[in-house]
Write a protein that holds these residues in place. Structure first.
Motif, PDB file in Angstrom:
ATOM      1  N   LYS A 109       0.679  -1.145   0.055  1.00 33.09           N
ATOM      2  CA  LYS A 109       0.087   0.045  -0.107  1.00 33.09           C
ATOM      3  C   LYS A 109       0.721   1.198   0.120  1.00 33.09           C
ATOM      4  O   LYS A 109       0.909   2.128   0.894  1.00 33.09           O
ATOM      5  CB  LYS A 109      -0.917   0.147   1.092  1.00 33.09           C
ATOM      6  CG  LYS A 109      -1.942  -1.102   1.057  1.00 33.09           C
ATOM      7  CD  LYS A 109      -3.230  -1.008   2.008  1.00 33.09           C
ATOM      8  CE  LYS A 109      -2.859  -1.405   3.338  1.00 33.09           C
ATOM      9  NZ  LYS A 109      -3.907  -1.119   4.580  1.00 33.09           N
ATOM     10  N   PRO A 126       2.358   4.769  -1.004  1.00 30.88           N
ATOM     11  CA  PRO A 126       1.893   6.132  -1.489  1.00 30.88           C
ATOM     12  C   PRO A 126       2.933   6.331  -2.767  1.00 30.88           C
ATOM     13  O   PRO A 126       4.074   5.818  -2.592  1.00 30.88           O
ATOM     14  CB  PRO A 126       2.230   6.974  -0.531  1.00 30.88           C
ATOM     15  CG  PRO A 126       2.801   6.679   0.501  1.00 30.88           C
ATOM     16  CD  PRO A 126       2.755   5.021   0.430  1.00 30.88           C
ATOM     17  N   ILE A 154      -2.454   8.413  -2.831  1.00 34.09           N
ATOM     18  CA  ILE A 154      -2.257   7.539  -1.748  1.00 34.09           C
ATOM     19  C   ILE A 154      -3.173   6.460  -2.054  1.00 34.09           C
ATOM     20  O   ILE A 154      -4.735   6.855  -2.399  1.00 34.09           O
ATOM     21  CB  ILE A 154      -3.070   8.312  -0.640  1.00 34.09           C
ATOM     22  CG1 ILE A 154      -2.097   9.562  -0.093  1.00 34.09           C
ATOM     23  CG2 ILE A 154      -3.033   7.193   0.605  1.00 34.09           C
ATOM     24  CD1 ILE A 154      -2.745  10.554   1.120  1.00 34.09           C
ATOM     25  N   THR A 173      -5.988   3.493  -1.230  1.00 35.09           N
ATOM     26  CA  THR A 173      -6.579   2.988   0.155  1.00 35.09           C
ATOM     27  C   THR A 173      -6.659   1.496   0.358  1.00 35.09           C
ATOM     28  O   THR A 173      -6.877   1.183   1.480  1.00 35.09           O
ATOM     29  CB  THR A 173      -8.163   3.516  -0.121  1.00 35.09           C
ATOM     30  OG1 THR A 173      -8.582   2.812  -1.134  1.00 35.09           O
ATOM     31  CG2 THR A 173      -8.174   5.147  -0.374  1.00 35.09           C
ATOM     32  N   CYS A 185      -9.316  -0.752  -4.475  1.00 31.50           N
ATOM     33  CA  CYS A 185      -8.088   0.438  -4.182  1.00 31.50           C
ATOM     34  C   CYS A 185      -8.719   1.702  -4.888  1.00 31.50           C
ATOM     35  O   CYS A 185      -8.934   1.802  -5.879  1.00 31.50           O
ATOM     36  CB  CYS A 185      -6.993  -0.079  -4.814  1.00 31.50           C
ATOM     37  SG  CYS A 185      -5.503   1.360  -4.621  1.00 31.50           S
ATOM     38  N   TRP A 193      -7.448   5.634  -5.589  1.00 33.38           N
ATOM     39  CA  TRP A 193      -6.135   6.556  -5.361  1.00 33.38           C
ATOM     40  C   TRP A 193      -6.729   8.029  -4.955  1.00 33.38           C
ATOM     41  O   TRP A 193      -7.525   8.478  -5.768  1.00 33.38           O
ATOM     42  CB  TRP A 193      -5.379   6.523  -6.613  1.00 33.38           C
ATOM     43  CG  TRP A 193      -4.534   5.115  -6.948  1.00 33.38           C
ATOM     44  CD1 TRP A 193      -5.206   4.206  -7.509  1.00 33.38           C
ATOM     45  CD2 TRP A 193      -3.179   4.994  -6.517  1.00 33.38           C
ATOM     46  NE1 TRP A 193      -4.190   3.215  -7.546  1.00 33.38           N
ATOM     47  CE2 TRP A 193      -3.194   3.681  -7.043  1.00 33.38           C
ATOM     48  CE3 TRP A 193      -2.434   5.616  -5.859  1.00 33.38           C
ATOM     49  CZ2 TRP A 193      -1.867   3.088  -6.868  1.00 33.38           C
ATOM     50  CZ3 TRP A 193      -1.189   4.966  -5.561  1.00 33.38           C
ATOM     51  CH2 TRP A 193      -1.020   3.527  -6.193  1.00 33.38           C
ATOM     52  N   TYR A 244      -2.689  13.447  -2.432  1.00 32.45           N
ATOM     53  CA  TYR A 244      -2.289  13.870  -1.197  1.00 32.45           C
ATOM     54  C   TYR A 244      -2.607  15.344  -0.602  1.00 32.45           C
ATOM     55  O   TYR A 244      -3.115  15.881   0.098  1.00 32.45           O
ATOM     56  CB  TYR A 244      -0.788  13.552  -0.889  1.00 32.45           C
ATOM     57  CG  TYR A 244      -0.414  14.100   0.327  1.00 32.45           C
ATOM     58  CD1 TYR A 244      -0.426  13.233   1.547  1.00 32.45           C
ATOM     59  CD2 TYR A 244       0.456  15.243   0.375  1.00 32.45           C
ATOM     60  CE1 TYR A 244       0.204  13.620   2.752  1.00 32.45           C
ATOM     61  CE2 TYR A 244       0.745  15.702   1.758  1.00 32.45           C
ATOM     62  CZ  TYR A 244       0.751  14.953   2.879  1.00 32.45           C
ATOM     63  OH  TYR A 244       1.306  15.298   3.942  1.00 32.45           O
ATOM     64  N   ASN A 281      -3.261   5.870   8.732  1.00 33.17           N
ATOM     65  CA  ASN A 281      -1.808   5.213   8.605  1.00 33.17           C
ATOM     66  C   ASN A 281      -1.450   5.431   7.235  1.00 33.17           C
ATOM     67  O   ASN A 281      -0.359   5.991   6.932  1.00 33.17           O
ATOM     68  CB  ASN A 281      -2.083   3.993   8.694  1.00 33.17           C
ATOM     69  CG  ASN A 281      -0.494   3.102   8.711  1.00 33.17           C
ATOM     70  OD1 ASN A 281       0.259   3.732   9.269  1.00 33.17           O
ATOM     71  ND2 ASN A 281      -0.399   2.121   8.043  1.00 33.17           N
ATOM     72  N   GLN A 282      -1.988   5.346   6.054  1.00 34.83           N
ATOM     73  CA  GLN A 282      -1.820   5.768   4.884  1.00 34.83           C
ATOM     74  C   GLN A 282      -1.306   7.239   4.691  1.00 34.83           C
ATOM     75  O   GLN A 282      -0.466   7.572   3.878  1.00 34.83           O
ATOM     76  CB  GLN A 282      -2.857   5.341   3.678  1.00 34.83           C
ATOM     77  CG  GLN A 282      -3.115   3.662   3.452  1.00 34.83           C
ATOM     78  CD  GLN A 282      -1.814   3.250   3.012  1.00 34.83           C
ATOM     79  OE1 GLN A 282      -1.121   2.941   3.901  1.00 34.83           O
ATOM     80  NE2 GLN A 282      -1.582   3.393   1.739  1.00 34.83           N
ATOM     81  N   ARG A 300       1.910   7.697   6.275  1.00 31.24           N
ATOM     82  CA  ARG A 300       2.991   7.180   5.380  1.00 31.24           C
ATOM     83  C   ARG A 300       3.403   8.011   4.303  1.00 31.24           C
ATOM     84  O   ARG A 300       4.560   8.279   3.885  1.00 31.24           O
ATOM     85  CB  ARG A 300       2.724   5.628   4.820  1.00 31.24           C
ATOM     86  CG  ARG A 300       2.561   4.888   5.869  1.00 31.24           C
ATOM     87  CD  ARG A 300       1.838   3.500   5.690  1.00 31.24           C
ATOM     88  NE  ARG A 300       1.987   3.006   4.463  1.00 31.24           N
ATOM     89  CZ  ARG A 300       2.799   1.828   4.076  1.00 31.24           C
ATOM     90  NH1 ARG A 300       3.514   1.313   4.755  1.00 31.24           N
ATOM     91  NH2 ARG A 300       2.559   1.555   2.884  1.00 31.24           N
ATOM     92  N   SER A 301       2.261   8.793   3.896  1.00 33.49           N
ATOM     93  CA  SER A 301       2.354   9.462   2.652  1.00 33.49           C
ATOM     94  C   SER A 301       3.236  10.827   2.882  1.00 33.49           C
ATOM     95  O   SER A 301       4.108  11.425   2.328  1.00 33.49           O
ATOM     96  CB  SER A 301       1.133  10.064   2.029  1.00 33.49           C
ATOM     97  OG  SER A 301       0.400   8.867   1.508  1.00 33.49           O
TER      98      SER A 301
END
Length: 166
Positions: free
Chosen positions: A78, A80, A92, A94, A102, A104, A107, A141-142, A145-146
């Motif tokens: 997953k 980014p 990003i 999902t 998924c 996108w 960001y 969390n995503q 991370r991005s």
């Protein structure tokens, strides 16, 4: 238009600062649905094809971008994707990019996000919003991370360190 295996294909969608979401479309011809700040449009290309071809247009491939981000995050799922890092365009996912679910999300288009009935509601910079069928914890969390990836690419601007190579 371009011809692919005897079929006229619509020109590839170019991801820009206006792009908010690219999601899979359940249609035999239109494989993606793209939402921008001023319009929505279908595309015959899958979301992964759109991301990959845009990465190529700006100097890499989806696999190349994944490799760089994997090194940054010390993870391989997953991820980014810095589609056009020079212009701050990061997408990003999902879910896993191989998943039919998924979506996108751009960001820099995200103003805020919150929980709503175990789903995530995204508030965009233009005042619009949308629901994503993903838990707030997963999306949070995503997003974080991005943010790590964005900081990595813009470390020189933020902290005054030497230039980052794209």
């Amino acid at each position: 238009m371009k011809l692919i295996k005897g079929i006229k294909m619509k020109r590839l969608y170019t991801i820009t600062e206006e792009t908010k979401i690219i999601r899979k479309n359940d249609s035999a011809y239109y494989r993606s649905h793209i939402i921008e700040t001023t319009k929505e449009e279908p595309s015959p290309y899958s979301p992964t094809q759109i991301i990959n071809l845009n990465c190529k247009k700006y100097g890499s491939t989806l696999d190349g971008r994944k490799e760089v981000v994997s090194d940054i995050l010390k993870s391989s799922s997953k991820l980014p994707i810095p589609v056009v890092p020079q212009r701050g365009i990061f997408m990003i996912p999902t879910a896993s990019v191989t998943s039919e679910k998924c979506i996108w999300v751009s960001y820099h288009q995200i103003k805020d996000y919150d929980e709503s009935d175990d789903k995530t509601i995204i508030f965009f910079q233009d005042g619009t919003s949308t629901f994503l069928n993903v838990t707030p914890n997963i999306f949070d969390n995503q997003f974080k991370r991005s943010s790590q990836v964005v900081v990595h690419f813009f470390r020189h601007t933020i902290f005054g360190e030497g230039p980052t190579r794209w």
